[in-house]
Design a protein around this motif. Structure first.
Motif, PDB file in Angstrom:
ATOM      1  N   LEU A   1      24.590  32.730   8.291  1.00  0.00           N
ATOM      2  CA  LEU A   1      24.692  31.327   8.681  1.00  0.00           C
ATOM      3  C   LEU A   1      24.207  31.118  10.117  1.00  0.00           C
ATOM      4  CD1 LEU A   1      25.516  28.558   7.697  1.00  0.00           C
ATOM      5  CD2 LEU A   1      27.844  29.046   8.421  1.00  0.00           C
ATOM      6  N   CYS A   2      24.582  32.005  11.031  1.00  0.00           N
ATOM      7  CA  CYS A   2      24.118  31.894  12.419  1.00  0.00           C
ATOM      8  C   CYS A   2      22.602  32.045  12.501  1.00  0.00           C
ATOM      9  CB  CYS A   2      24.809  32.931  13.301  1.00  0.00           C
ATOM     10  SG  CYS A   2      26.528  32.519  13.654  1.00  0.00           S
ATOM     11  N   ARG A   3      22.048  32.989  11.758  1.00  0.00           N
ATOM     12  CA  ARG A   3      20.595  33.191  11.777  1.00  0.00           C
ATOM     13  C   ARG A   3      19.843  31.993  11.191  1.00  0.00           C
ATOM     14  NH1 ARG A   3      19.585  37.974  13.815  1.00  0.00           N
ATOM     15  NH2 ARG A   3      21.061  39.663  13.549  1.00  0.00           N
ATOM     16  N   LEU A   4      20.467  31.278  10.250  1.00  0.00           N
ATOM     17  CA  LEU A   4      19.839  30.098   9.655  1.00  0.00           C
ATOM     18  C   LEU A   4      19.588  28.998  10.683  1.00  0.00           C
ATOM     19  CD1 LEU A   4      21.681  29.811   6.232  1.00  0.00           C
ATOM     20  CD2 LEU A   4      19.237  30.157   6.588  1.00  0.00           C
ATOM     21  N   VAL A   5      20.372  28.984  11.765  1.00  0.00           N
ATOM     22  CA  VAL A   5      20.202  27.920  12.773  1.00  0.00           C
ATOM     23  C   VAL A   5      19.670  28.446  14.104  1.00  0.00           C
ATOM     24  CG1 VAL A   5      21.947  26.439  11.708  1.00  0.00           C
ATOM     25  CG2 VAL A   5      22.620  28.036  13.526  1.00  0.00           C
ATOM     26  N   THR A   6      19.327  29.728  14.165  1.00  0.00           N
ATOM     27  CA  THR A   6      18.816  30.291  15.424  1.00  0.00           C
ATOM     28  C   THR A   6      17.505  31.032  15.196  1.00  0.00           C
ATOM     29  OG1 THR A   6      20.184  32.289  15.188  1.00  0.00           O
ATOM     30  CG2 THR A   6      21.113  30.484  16.488  1.00  0.00           C
ATOM     31  N   ALA A   7      17.588  32.287  14.799  1.00  0.00           N
ATOM     32  CA  ALA A   7      16.410  33.148  14.694  1.00  0.00           C
ATOM     33  C   ALA A   7      15.434  32.696  13.613  1.00  0.00           C
ATOM     34  CB  ALA A   7      16.850  34.590  14.437  1.00  0.00           C
ATOM     35  N   ASN A   8      15.919  32.289  12.447  1.00  0.00           N
ATOM     36  CA  ASN A   8      15.003  31.910  11.370  1.00  0.00           C
ATOM     37  C   ASN A   8      14.133  30.708  11.740  1.00  0.00           C
ATOM     38  OD1 ASN A   8      16.180  34.021  10.034  1.00  0.00           O
ATOM     39  ND2 ASN A   8      17.168  32.788   8.460  1.00  0.00           N
ATOM     40  N   PRO A   9      14.721  29.587  12.221  1.00  0.00           N
ATOM     41  CA  PRO A   9      13.848  28.480  12.643  1.00  0.00           C
ATOM     42  C   PRO A   9      12.970  28.874  13.830  1.00  0.00           C
ATOM     43  CG  PRO A   9      16.143  27.744  12.527  1.00  0.00           C
ATOM     44  CD  PRO A   9      16.135  29.213  12.281  1.00  0.00           C
ATOM     45  N   GLY A  10      13.518  29.723  14.696  1.00  0.00           N
ATOM     46  CA  GLY A  10      12.726  30.196  15.835  1.00  0.00           C
ATOM     47  C   GLY A  10      11.495  30.954  15.391  1.00  0.00           C
ATOM     48  N   ASP A  11      11.658  31.785  14.375  1.00  0.00           N
ATOM     49  CA  ASP A  11      10.512  32.520  13.839  1.00  0.00           C
ATOM     50  C   ASP A  11       9.475  31.559  13.263  1.00  0.00           C
ATOM     51  OD1 ASP A  11      11.719  34.883  14.592  1.00  0.00           O
ATOM     52  OD2 ASP A  11      12.392  35.397  12.566  1.00  0.00           O
ATOM     53  N   ALA A  12       9.926  30.526  12.584  1.00  0.00           N
ATOM     54  CA  ALA A  12       8.996  29.547  12.011  1.00  0.00           C
ATOM     55  C   ALA A  12       8.274  28.785  13.121  1.00  0.00           C
ATOM     56  CB  ALA A  12       9.744  28.578  11.098  1.00  0.00           C
ATOM     57  N   LEU A  13       9.007  28.368  14.156  1.00  0.00           N
ATOM     58  CA  LEU A  13       8.390  27.630  15.257  1.00  0.00           C
ATOM     59  C   LEU A  13       7.447  28.490  16.083  1.00  0.00           C
ATOM     60  CD1 LEU A  13      11.450  25.521  16.418  1.00  0.00           C
ATOM     61  CD2 LEU A  13       9.359  24.667  15.348  1.00  0.00           C
ATOM     62  N   ALA A  14       7.657  29.796  16.071  1.00  0.00           N
ATOM     63  CA  ALA A  14       6.805  30.706  16.845  1.00  0.00           C
ATOM     64  C   ALA A  14       5.353  30.626  16.397  1.00  0.00           C
ATOM     65  CB  ALA A  14       7.320  32.144  16.728  1.00  0.00           C
ATOM     66  N   GLN A  15       5.129  30.126  15.192  1.00  0.00           N
ATOM     67  CA  GLN A  15       3.762  29.996  14.692  1.00  0.00           C
ATOM     68  C   GLN A  15       2.996  28.881  15.405  1.00  0.00           C
ATOM     69  OE1 GLN A  15       2.777  32.351  12.459  1.00  0.00           O
ATOM     70  NE2 GLN A  15       4.856  33.098  12.784  1.00  0.00           N
ATOM     71  N   VAL A  16       3.721  27.913  15.993  1.00  0.00           N
ATOM     72  CA  VAL A  16       3.046  26.759  16.608  1.00  0.00           C
ATOM     73  C   VAL A  16       3.428  26.512  18.066  1.00  0.00           C
ATOM     74  CG1 VAL A  16       2.670  25.567  14.421  1.00  0.00           C
ATOM     75  CG2 VAL A  16       4.800  25.165  15.682  1.00  0.00           C
ATOM     76  N   TRP A  17       4.516  27.112  18.553  1.00  0.00           N
ATOM     77  CA  TRP A  17       4.943  26.908  19.930  1.00  0.00           C
ATOM     78  C   TRP A  17       4.422  28.024  20.818  1.00  0.00           C
ATOM     79  CZ3 TRP A  17      10.619  24.841  20.471  1.00  0.00           C
ATOM     80  CH2 TRP A  17      10.688  23.561  19.920  1.00  0.00           C
ATOM     81  N   PRO A  18       4.182  27.712  22.095  1.00  0.00           N
ATOM     82  CA  PRO A  18       3.611  28.717  22.988  1.00  0.00           C
ATOM     83  C   PRO A  18       4.593  29.778  23.488  1.00  0.00           C
ATOM     84  CG  PRO A  18       3.973  26.684  24.183  1.00  0.00           C
ATOM     85  CD  PRO A  18       4.298  26.408  22.733  1.00  0.00           C
ATOM     86  N   HIS A  19       5.891  29.578  23.303  1.00  0.00           N
ATOM     87  CA  HIS A  19       6.877  30.566  23.749  1.00  0.00           C
ATOM     88  C   HIS A  19       7.932  30.751  22.664  1.00  0.00           C
ATOM     89  CE1 HIS A  19       9.565  27.193  24.595  1.00  0.00           C
ATOM     90  NE2 HIS A  19       8.578  26.637  25.240  1.00  0.00           N
ATOM     91  N   PRO A  20       8.552  31.930  22.614  1.00  0.00           N
ATOM     92  CA  PRO A  20       9.542  32.193  21.559  1.00  0.00           C
ATOM     93  C   PRO A  20      10.816  31.360  21.735  1.00  0.00           C
ATOM     94  CG  PRO A  20       9.396  34.062  23.071  1.00  0.00           C
ATOM     95  CD  PRO A  20       8.348  33.082  23.486  1.00  0.00           C
ATOM     96  N   VAL A  21      11.424  31.008  20.625  1.00  0.00           N
ATOM     97  CA  VAL A  21      12.711  30.304  20.610  1.00  0.00           C
ATOM     98  C   VAL A  21      13.595  30.957  19.557  1.00  0.00           C
ATOM     99  CG1 VAL A  21      11.793  28.087  21.408  1.00  0.00           C
ATOM    100  CG2 VAL A  21      11.884  28.555  18.970  1.00  0.00           C
ATOM    101  N   GLY A  22      14.904  30.730  19.670  1.00  0.00           N
ATOM    102  CA  GLY A  22      15.837  31.220  18.669  1.00  0.00           C
ATOM    103  C   GLY A  22      16.275  32.661  18.850  1.00  0.00           C
TER     104      GLY A  22
END
Length: 124
Positions: free
Chosen positions: A11-32
């Motif tokens: 559940l924690c990964r669903l709102v942190t690392a997982n969306p961060g991994d998806a956003l990493a494809q389009v954002w210039p810096h890592p998130v999550g």
């Protein structure tokens, strides 16, 4: 009681690392994730459970100790806000606890926010 669909960790990964991994494809810096170069948004909560994931999920506003947004202290206890280098903290009370909030602009304070909200309520 029904069986949970997700573990606390999932559940924690669903709102942190997982969306961060998806956003990493389009954002210039890592998130999550807490890694060098990431945006450094994070929360610190009181420990109520030995399971860090269950602890986060079960946290309430009384348990919230510190919030960092892009590495800047924005909300938390007086001590942690000071240690985290909050630039313009304003004292507030949340759930009967003393806290501080920093909007990132010395002209914006909790009293100024309340005054602006009251003005809107008086003249919508």
């Amino acid at each position: 009681h029904p069986q949970p669909v997700f573990t606390p960790e999932e559940l924690c990964r669903l709102v942190t690392a997982n969306p961060g991994d998806a956003l990493a494809q389009v954002w210039p810096h890592p998130v999550g994730r807490l890694v060098p170069g990431a945006a450094a948004d994070l929360v610190v909560v009181a420990q109520r459970s030995p399971d860090v994931f269950a602890n986060l999920i079960g946290a309430t506003e009384r348990d919230l100790r510190l919030v960092l947004v892009s590495g800047a202290a924005r909300y938390g206890t007086t001590t942690l806000m000071r240690h985290a280098g909050a630039a313009h903290p304003t004292p507030i009370r949340v759930a009967g606890r003393s806290r501080q909030i920093d909007y990132g602009d010395s002209a914006v304070t909790w009293p100024s926010i309340k005054a602006a909200l009251q003005a809107v309520r008086a003249n919508p």
